[in-house]
Design a protein around this motif. Sequence first.
Motif, mmCIF file in Angstrom:
data_model
loop_
_atom_site.group_PDB
_atom_site.id
_atom_site.type_symbol
_atom_site.label_atom_id
_atom_site.label_comp_id
_atom_site.label_asym_id
_atom_site.label_seq_id
_atom_site.Cartn_x
_atom_site.Cartn_y
_atom_site.Cartn_z
ATOM 1 N N ARG A 116 0.832 -1.212 0.000
ATOM 2 C CA ARG A 116 0.000 0.000 0.000
ATOM 3 C C ARG A 116 0.864 1.258 0.000
ATOM 4 O O ARG A 116 0.655 2.173 -0.793
ATOM 5 C CB ARG A 116 -0.896 0.013 1.238
ATOM 6 C CG ARG A 116 -2.156 -0.823 1.117
ATOM 7 C CD ARG A 116 -3.241 -0.335 2.075
ATOM 8 N NE ARG A 116 -2.818 -0.347 3.472
ATOM 9 C CZ ARG A 116 -2.799 -1.440 4.239
ATOM 10 N NH1 ARG A 116 -3.174 -2.605 3.729
ATOM 11 N NH2 ARG A 116 -2.419 -1.381 5.500
ATOM 12 N N THR A 119 3.075 1.744 -3.204
ATOM 13 C CA THR A 119 2.219 2.106 -4.325
ATOM 14 C C THR A 119 1.841 3.578 -4.251
ATOM 15 O O THR A 119 1.888 4.296 -5.250
ATOM 16 C CB THR A 119 0.941 1.255 -4.312
ATOM 17 O OG1 THR A 119 1.295 -0.109 -4.444
ATOM 18 C CG2 THR A 119 0.020 1.657 -5.441
ATOM 19 N N GLN A 120 1.489 3.996 -3.033
ATOM 20 C CA GLN A 120 1.001 5.360 -2.852
ATOM 21 C C GLN A 120 2.124 6.382 -2.923
ATOM 22 O O GLN A 120 2.016 7.373 -3.624
ATOM 23 C CB GLN A 120 0.326 5.448 -1.476
ATOM 24 C CG GLN A 120 -0.609 6.614 -1.342
ATOM 25 C CD GLN A 120 -1.802 6.486 -2.266
ATOM 26 O OE1 GLN A 120 -2.172 5.387 -2.634
ATOM 27 N NE2 GLN A 120 -2.357 7.608 -2.661
ATOM 28 N N ASP A 180 -2.521 -0.368 -8.931
ATOM 29 C CA ASP A 180 -1.357 -0.564 -8.053
ATOM 30 C C ASP A 180 -0.143 -0.984 -8.844
ATOM 31 O O ASP A 180 0.944 -0.430 -8.709
ATOM 32 C CB ASP A 180 -1.583 -1.696 -7.050
ATOM 33 C CG ASP A 180 -2.912 -1.615 -6.376
ATOM 34 O OD1 ASP A 180 -3.729 -0.786 -6.797
ATOM 35 O OD2 ASP A 180 -3.115 -2.402 -5.445
#
Lengths: 195, 195
Positions: free
Chosen positions: B18, B21-22, B96
């Motif tokens: 997460r 990806t962000q 993603d």
Amino acid sequence: MAWDVAGTKRKILDAAAREFTQRGPDGTTMERIAKLAGVNKERVYNYFGGKHELFEIVLREKLAIIAEAIPVDSFTPEGIGEYAGKLFDYNYEHPDLVRLVLWEALSFPADVPEEQQRRDYYAGKTNSFGEAQTSGDLSAALPPEHLNFLLLALAGYWSVLPQVARMMTNDQSVAEVARRRASVVEAARRLAATP
Amino acid sequence: MAWDVAGTKRKILDAAAREFTQRGPDGTTMERIAKLAGVNKERVYNYFGGKHELFEIVLREKLAIIAEAIPVDSFTPEGIGEYAGKLFDYNYEHPDLVRLVLWEALSFPADVPEEQQRRDYYAGKTNSFGEAQTSGDLSAALPPEHLNFLLLALAGYWSVLPQVARMMTNDQSVAEVARRRASVVEAARRLAATP
DNA sequence: TTGATAACCAACGGCAACGTTGGATAATGA
DNA sequence: TCATTATCCAACGTTGCCGTTGGTTATCAA
């Protein structure tokens, strides 16, 4: 010794462009920019504000250059092919810009600088495509805005994922670049061609 | 209370995915990953090594999923169109992966994990395209490896530069996504079509 | 029960980056 | 000449992050 404010600013902007292009917003340090520009860090803050502001200024400057940009000379399949070829050339010769835009897309997906201006720019091209479709010069199989976008894709993806291009073609020679360009031109023609 | 090593590792990997990806490799902190996983930072280092190793592990895991991947069912222009459509769907459903690959491309342009494996994967597809060209099912106007690459471009660019897609189409509705898909399919057919 | 091993965590050292400040130096105009 | 303003910079305070360590708790085999 006389001040050279404009020169100092330019040196900072150039150094910043190099660093941001290479390392992205998070990987770049203000210290490094100052050092590369041969200038004290405080100058950077005083002239350009913080890091984020500086990144935006650098990006805007580069975008302004491309906005001069690449015109479509003729709205026939041949003309579209040439347009895509020139897009390809531009991307190939200015990998900086591609990288900067990607850094921005990943790091700040929300805010697009000069959004309205860019919308207008794209809309102008799209309208021209639309008219050429109405007059029968171009195939109407794709909506004009999609045609516009897909031409950017054909020309730009090589610079976006150079590793993938390299793995797929097993070749990075000048001749291969020319072949890639020819393929882009041919592909663009096919998207534009009427039956 | 029993140990749950596998579970802890999974929680770390999910949190890492997460965050990477962000925010990308530089924007991500090990502290944050640990916190999100509900685990002490030391666990992350002990199980996965440093930040760079963890990023590679996360990326590999995601790449392994796509390697299962999307087969080409039929090597006719229709089949190629469907293939491009499925690529588009995959990119759309897994933003993603696109972001991770882009972070990697920008941050570590040199080292590609599993390079040989990916080369083989691409080469397999390329060879199939080549054979279909020889047998006359597909146009031979583009070298097979370029056809392969350009199909990825048509399907993937929308996820790579979503802001540009948004500015160009003035639309983000579900219906627009379907239209985009249709355009990708049509464009792919045109690249593959024989005259 | 006890000793050994493995999972866990709070706290730390060290470092690098951000952004600032207080003062020195050059330019300018009265 | 002197006062004012703008440019410049060395040094600083602060924060946040990386990666580690020393010690604690759980598990299990002998």
